[in-house]
Design an enzyme around this catalytic site. Sequence first.
Site, PDB file in Angstrom:
ATOM      1  CD1 TRP A  63       0.694  -0.337   3.276  1.00  0.00           C
ATOM      2  CD2 TRP A  63      -0.727   1.363   3.636  1.00  0.00           C
ATOM      3  NE1 TRP A  63       1.026   0.238   4.166  1.00  0.00           N
ATOM      4  CE2 TRP A  63       0.140   1.251   4.613  1.00  0.00           C
ATOM      5  CE3 TRP A  63      -1.798   2.266   3.413  1.00  0.00           C
ATOM      6  CZ2 TRP A  63       0.196   1.970   5.752  1.00  0.00           C
ATOM      7  CZ3 TRP A  63      -1.753   3.214   4.556  1.00  0.00           C
ATOM      8  CH2 TRP A  63      -0.845   3.040   5.670  1.00  0.00           C
ATOM      9  CG  ASP A  64       4.741   0.720   1.282  1.00  0.00           C
ATOM     10  OD1 ASP A  64       3.927   0.097   1.998  1.00  0.00           O
ATOM     11  OD2 ASP A  64       5.983   0.856   1.704  1.00  0.00           O
ATOM     12  CD  GLU A  75       2.927  -4.129   9.232  1.00  0.00           C
ATOM     13  OE1 GLU A  75       4.017  -4.215   9.771  1.00  0.00           O
ATOM     14  OE2 GLU A  75       2.432  -4.228   8.035  1.00  0.00           O
ATOM     15  CE  LYS A 107       6.206  -1.798  11.622  1.00  0.00           C
ATOM     16  NZ  LYS A 107       6.076  -2.925  10.904  1.00  0.00           N
ATOM     17  CD  GLN A 108       2.923   1.543   9.880  1.00  0.00           C
ATOM     18  OE1 GLN A 108       3.208   0.312   9.867  1.00  0.00           O
ATOM     19  NE2 GLN A 108       3.073   1.944   8.536  1.00  0.00           N
TER      20      GLN A 108
HETATM   21  C1  BGC Z   1       5.047  -1.412   7.363  1.00  0.00           C
HETATM   22  C2  BGC Z   1       3.822  -1.311   6.481  1.00  0.00           C
HETATM   23  C3  BGC Z   1       4.733  -1.105   4.921  1.00  0.00           C
HETATM   24  C4  BGC Z   1       5.648  -2.331   4.931  1.00  0.00           C
HETATM   25  C5  BGC Z   1       6.477  -2.102   3.505  1.00  0.00           C
HETATM   26  C6  BGC Z   1       5.909  -2.298   7.027  1.00  0.00           C
HETATM   27  O1  BGC Z   1       6.972  -2.308   8.161  1.00  0.00           O
HETATM   28  O2  BGC Z   1       4.403  -1.523   8.742  1.00  0.00           O
HETATM   29  O3  BGC Z   1       2.912  -0.370   6.476  1.00  0.00           O
HETATM   30  O4  BGC Z   1       3.570  -1.454   4.075  1.00  0.00           O
HETATM   31  O5  BGC Z   1       6.503  -2.143   5.802  1.00  0.00           O
HETATM   32  O6  BGC Z   1       7.225  -0.886   3.607  1.00  0.00           O
END
Ligand code: BGC
Length: 772
Positions: free
Chosen positions: A357-358, A487, A599-600
């Site tokens: 989804w990035d 996550e 985490k984000q």
């Molecule tokens: C992030 C995800 C991301 C993936 C790839 C993960 O660490 O939590 O949001 O899509 O990395 O960059």
Amino acid sequence: MKQYLKIDEWSIIEETFDPQTQEISESVFSLGNGYMGGRANFEERYTGRSLQGSYMAGVYYPDKTRVGWWKNGYPEYFAKVLNSTNWIGIDININGTPLDLAACTVSEFRRELNMKEGTLSRSFTAALADGKEVKVESIRFVSMARREIGAIRYSVTPLNFSGTITVAPYLDGDIRNKDANYDEKFWNEVEKDGFPGGGYLTLKTKKLDFHVTTAMAYEIAVSGELLKADAETVLRDKYVANIVKVPVQQGDQVILYKYAASVTSRNYGLGQLVEAAQSALQSAREAGFATLLTEQTEAWKDKWKESDIIIEGDPSAQQAIRFNIFQLNQTYTGEDDRLNIGPKGFTGEKYGGSTYWDTEAYCVPFYLSTADASIARNLLIYRYKHLEKAKENARKLGFAKGALYPMVTMNGEECHNEWEITFEEIHRNGAIAYAIYNYVNYTGDKSYLGQYGLEVLAEISRFWEERVHYVPHKDKYVMLGVTGPNEYENNVNNNWYTNRIAAWTLEYTLEALAYLREHEDTRYAELVDKLGLLEEETDKWQDIIDKMYYPLDEERGIFLQQDGFLDKQIIPVKELAPEHLPLNQKWSWDRILRSCYIKQADVLQGLYFLNDRYDLETKKRNYDFYEPITVHESSLSPCIHSILACELGYKEKAYEMYLRTSRLDLDNYNNDTEDGCHTTSMAGTWMSIVHGFGGLRVQNGRLGLKPFNPGHWSSYSFKVMFRGSRLKVTVTDRDITVANETETPAAITIYDKEYTVGGLGTVTSQGVPAAI
Ligand code: BGC
């Protein structure tokens, strides 16, 4: 974190040879052209620690994930980007001793990634064990002007001896993936040949039979004179080399020009590969190294004309932002709508080179503003082309209708390898819908909805319709068992972000339908028919929008990340002793999952996307609650926080978050740059400046800016393409200037004042708020 790279506004420079940082440098100094790319490995043999990496976009291997605990709905495979033929290799022997920087004394070492021109160069003096010294200078690039071509100029000068230098350019397909189970190799040889002046090698991948042909040619000159020397050809399994013995006098400069062409069965029929490679090679060789280099410089000049950001008064920040822009432009160039952007670009193997989804959440905004609209459009079409697969994916998981796009993919099929985290991140469907909105809103190209967008939106909406369920006693729709962008939580109920982006998708789909009904009635009728869309479906969508359940805490006035979030023990990150961080390395997964740490951006991701729906106070309350418990252990996190902090007037915080994203790889902030660069988060760095400090938003067809100077720069300027115009926005402490570099006028707003910037015109707004 170790800062060993020299600060320079246009280059990344390393001035000492350190085997400890070699793999980090291999990532940072990587080269790419959207079609192929590779790590900054040495041309000559190197027996120290190194990850040899050359990658061809779209060439992958579906590795099995079927394990004992396999369950219905798990993906069939995990895709791996394949390390392919090493085309840069040149073996150097000095009077019989191989040149290997791991086995000699190296001085005057210098490696430079010239971002202005798209080249990687290196020079050093090496003293061999027997005391012989050579000076080596090399420069190479993968051509932006001729996608299939890479070229190297490599010179060796004997400094204190005369004798024989053996130069052996080679192609080596007998390479290993770092990401391989049991060191399995993924290539089989199809054919090869070697002859004086060059050779070629065709390999095919196991399972999917991708064929890749790499052809090479070379020329050798000694002290300016072209050498006509015999070459011995060596053919081994998946290997072709030409060995040339060059007699040298002390001080002679031996220069090898090596050209390589790499073509794949993604673009040519199997029977045409060798011819295609040879013909691309032939024309590159005829052009010659100097011409290819000029083409490269010109191509990069064009890229910078569209995407440069200039920061005055802070060379380190200047270098960092250019590095981010450079890597993004190296990774995706947008000509091929079958390609996408892996989180590591061409710089490493982690994340398998797959699409996440990035792309929609982070990269689309960058390409929308810095390249022709067709480039971002191709990223969207990539998902359109995968719609049938996304529908199949939903069926596999037991849904009667709708489409669930994969969280990780190469060809539209789901191929993640972390079930419990990745699968339940169904929010990715929302990001894919959001990117359609973003594209249409930014470009004004509403024709996209009728051509491609609506089908994707409708099928995603159908998925949400089935994924939520109605709870009569609440008179609300809920969504259970999901993972949000954070996550560090799994299988939660009613993740606010997911519920919100789902309801938003339904709204936008209804809006798109209404638009088509009114403005493109024939296409509307065709699409309703093609989709078999029923009124009861759209009525249901409206009902879900009206009755979606959102977890809230009224007392604090915040959205809850998920049901029950406040049952957690809330302790700000700053109260954790430093030895606990990063949590993902120090804590068990169990401990992480039950902690409050994020985490984000999760709720805040929603407030960023749906920015115009929430007032500042709401954003502030949520930011103030969530940011202090966020560990930013995804590289995608700091940028969203930086942008929101800008909007809230938290200038210092905004700058602090910006610094965390901008030099992430240059300073190896997360201690993992050796695996490759964080390419998709680089788009977030760009967003931090343009959407954050620049305050760029597009509303009602106008490009809105609310810029301020973060206070550490004397000025900064960025370029954005907007509806046919290209605008250069410069922000100083005193004023904001928008210069139109094209003939097409642009409608803009600076803070609340509307302007039209005429063709080649300039608008200046006096007075930049010190704090907002
Ligand atoms: C992030 C995800 C991301 C993936 C790839 C993960 O660490 O939590 O949001 O899509 O990395 O960059």
